[in-house]
Design an enzyme around this catalytic site. Sequence first.
Site, PDB file in Angstrom:
ATOM      1  N   GLN A 105       0.838  -1.207   0.000  1.00 18.43           N
ATOM      2  CA  GLN A 105       0.000   0.000   0.000  1.00 18.43           C
ATOM      3  C   GLN A 105       0.866   1.248   0.000  1.00 18.43           C
ATOM      4  OE1 GLN A 105      -3.207   0.009   2.847  1.00 18.43           O
ATOM      5  NE2 GLN A 105      -3.668  -2.138   2.498  1.00 18.43           N
TER       6      GLN A 105
ATOM      7  N   GLY B  43      -5.202   0.949  15.578  1.00 13.37           N
ATOM      8  CA  GLY B  43      -5.596   0.143  16.730  1.00 13.37           C
ATOM      9  C   GLY B  43      -7.009   0.453  17.185  1.00 13.37           C
ATOM     10  N   GLY B  44      -7.689   1.353  16.457  1.00 14.18           N
ATOM     11  CA  GLY B  44      -9.047   1.754  16.826  1.00 14.18           C
ATOM     12  C   GLY B  44     -10.015   0.595  16.888  1.00 14.18           C
TER      13      GLY B  44
ATOM     14  N   TRP C  42      -4.718   6.466  11.078  1.00 14.82           N
ATOM     15  CA  TRP C  42      -3.915   5.484  10.347  1.00 14.82           C
ATOM     16  C   TRP C  42      -3.628   5.837   8.899  1.00 14.82           C
ATOM     17  CZ3 TRP C  42      -6.883   3.251   6.465  1.00 14.82           C
ATOM     18  CH2 TRP C  42      -8.272   3.163   6.634  1.00 14.82           C
TER      19      TRP C  42
ATOM     20  N   ASN D 100     -12.832   5.148  13.125  1.00 17.52           N
ATOM     21  CA  ASN D 100     -14.139   4.806  13.674  1.00 17.52           C
ATOM     22  C   ASN D 100     -14.123   4.678  15.199  1.00 17.52           C
ATOM     23  OD1 ASN D 100     -12.570   2.297  12.669  1.00 17.52           O
ATOM     24  ND2 ASN D 100     -13.835   1.557  14.349  1.00 17.52           N
TER      25      ASN D 100
ATOM     26  N   ASP E 252     -18.373   1.117  11.192  1.00 17.64           N
ATOM     27  CA  ASP E 252     -16.924   1.120  10.940  1.00 17.64           C
ATOM     28  C   ASP E 252     -16.575   1.984   9.722  1.00 17.64           C
ATOM     29  OD1 ASP E 252     -14.228   0.598  10.961  1.00 17.64           O
ATOM     30  OD2 ASP E 252     -14.398  -1.489  10.310  1.00 17.64           O
TER      31      ASP E 252
END
Lengths: 258, 524
Positions: free
Chosen positions: B72, B176-177, B226, B244, B287
């Site tokens: 990515q 890490g949400g 992120w 989210n 989400d």
Amino acid sequence: MFRAIVLIILLAAAAWAQRGVQRNTNPLGSSPEVATAGRALYNQNCTNCHGLDATAGDRAPALAAQRSYNRTSDQDLFDALTKGIPGTGMPALGLSTDDSWRIVAYIRSLRASAADFPPKGDVAQGEAIYNGKGECSTCHTIGGRGGLIGPDLTNLGARSSVRRIREALTVAKPHPPAGYRPVTVHLKDGSMVRGVLKNENNFSLQILGTDDQLHLLSSNEIERMVRDDASLMPSDYDTRLAAEELTNLLAYLSRLVR
Amino acid sequence: MLRITLLFLVAHVALAQVSNQDLLNPPPENWLTYGGSYDSQRHTKLDEITPGNVKNLQAAWIFPITSTNRLQTVPLVVDGVMYVSAPNEVYALDARSGREIWQYRRANGLNRGPNRGVAVFGNLVYVGTPDAYLVALDARTGTVAWETQIAKTSDGYFSPGAPFVADGKVIAGVGGGDNGLNGWLDAYDAETGKLIWRWYTIPRPGEPGNETWAGDSWKTGGGGTWLSGSYDPELGLIYWGLGNPAPDFDGDIRKGDNLYTESVVALDLKTGKLKWHFQFTPHDVHDWDSVEIPILVDAQFNGRMRKVMAHADRNGFYYVLDRETGEFLHGTPFIDQLNWATGLTPEGRPIRVPGVEPTLTGNFVCPSTSGATNWMSPAYNPVTGLFYLAAKEGCGVSFKGRQEFRPGGFDFKATGYIESPEEPWQMYVRALDLTTGERKWEYMQVNAKSYGAGLISTASGLIFGGDDQGTFAALDARTGAPLWHFETNYRISASPISYAVNGHQYVAVAAGVNIIAFRLPDTN
């Protein structure tokens, strides 16, 4: 002013020395008997994931190989196998405290880097030689400072052995290692580039110059190229330095850990 | 001394230092930030490749990175050197040939999350790591200059986004949400790695916004950082889209709007103080992260010049905001299948349709959790005045359950979703009028059902993008007509870039396991 500098050097030396000591905290020590017992325990308990004799396994990395490690001190290794590594496939193993220390001794014996059992010597004087008489810092970096043409030495103590470091300083290599072949390139436009070869093929060259800059060249820009057979790394430090100076330099280098 | 000077007064010196000026006004041959420029328009001024000659475009080189199967990374290019990354890895490549100059590998790195790219400034290259460190590498050797811990690794955080450099500060965030880990944005001194400020995405007790979380639910509220952001140097504000709320699908235990999740925030670059925020989906249960890169444009709006921000959200709406104040100016859906809201209020708040929340037995929602768009960057062409994006049409079924939070980085989604198999999932590249959001054209990526590449726009009037089939294509920026394509045959999940070396324009993209660079043949 001078006294301040001495004090800073002494403090730095103390800090290094302490880091060296803190790495070896195994209450059972590091004798071959302890390590041998650790090997048996390791091969019984860990090889579901790691490989036999601390090689790479199907589900976990090698614990001893030619590479650098996140966990290099006795305590860090002990914590990894008694508490596991959260968020990864490494579980807490639930072995007795003594057996855990035996395995730690075994892993350390396989790795035995310079920093594990660093040689004695005047670390502060060794550092002074590194930056002064030895001219090491003109070609090497430690903690982001220094010259770029040679390899970074920030973690040298952890990733090399005393024997290998001494050899690097005193024995000429038959060939410069990959990425460090010195070259002088004469270009068609009349200019010249000197440095070490990071990569090359028939069509292009990537050079890190002695000016600490990258030079990216196409083969068709080149008039003539001269390759040196000798590394830029001097190998005569056993004659350039007094025996005691070399000892102190090794004491300093062996304690270099990130 | 004189000899040495003469020796190196040559044209081949790659990599002069990247200065503040360079970042403020990127030279067209270099791609210096994730979004190509601080406004994140991803619009290159290079125009050697045109709608007329793009049919001759060919692969110049390929560089494989086999440690991951879904790169990515957005490559950066500085004076002929390209920097690309994968989790725990950074490479410097000769941008003309793809030949490797150096590589950095993080020993024993964890395997958490993807890596979306690096940042450059001075002589350093910055990368976030799966164990939540920010590492600065020497751009010429890949040697570590410093590293600093963004978060405690054992807490479960990771740092997948490309760091962002402005005015001598490196901005970095955390993922890490979805594990109930609250996010933040940090500013570090670019030279030393020292923390300058930290801004928490979930307000703590006593801070405004904390009242939008029932009880103690703010403690595990998520709000990851992120991706990357944008910057307006005149206003001194950085803009960042936030992730989210957690638990993702169970909103019952976190009643309230759940600020600042799924908002875009404007922070004072100097202090990290919040200037304004705008929340796209208050109290989301699907989400729908709002991390999508905000594009900054100075444009006529209702008859006067305004500093606007355009943002296409994962929730299916396209938004235009005033970026000085955060005022909502306009919003409209950019997808046809949207069933969770009937529109937006004059303040930009969604008008909810009741009964599409996740349930124990599953509920039908459009778009689904994977969203109407996602991390793949949009682009803007100031000549056409069009906003281009990758859009996904399709619905899903969302479920909720009860889940206990577990510290250390464990799933805290409270169940999930499926994309109903009978649905005709379909990816498009769409062009929207910047100010009205009106669809001007669309290009259907046939058989592409899931996310592919982000986009770039070129001054010559091209849009480059790709899909999950591995097709990388050039479209006419005015009509969407396909003018060229190349089959990489491996899912593309990253955004392309453009750069030039020795006066030749290249387009490059991370496609699956390969970095591929394209250029016109010499005889062109």
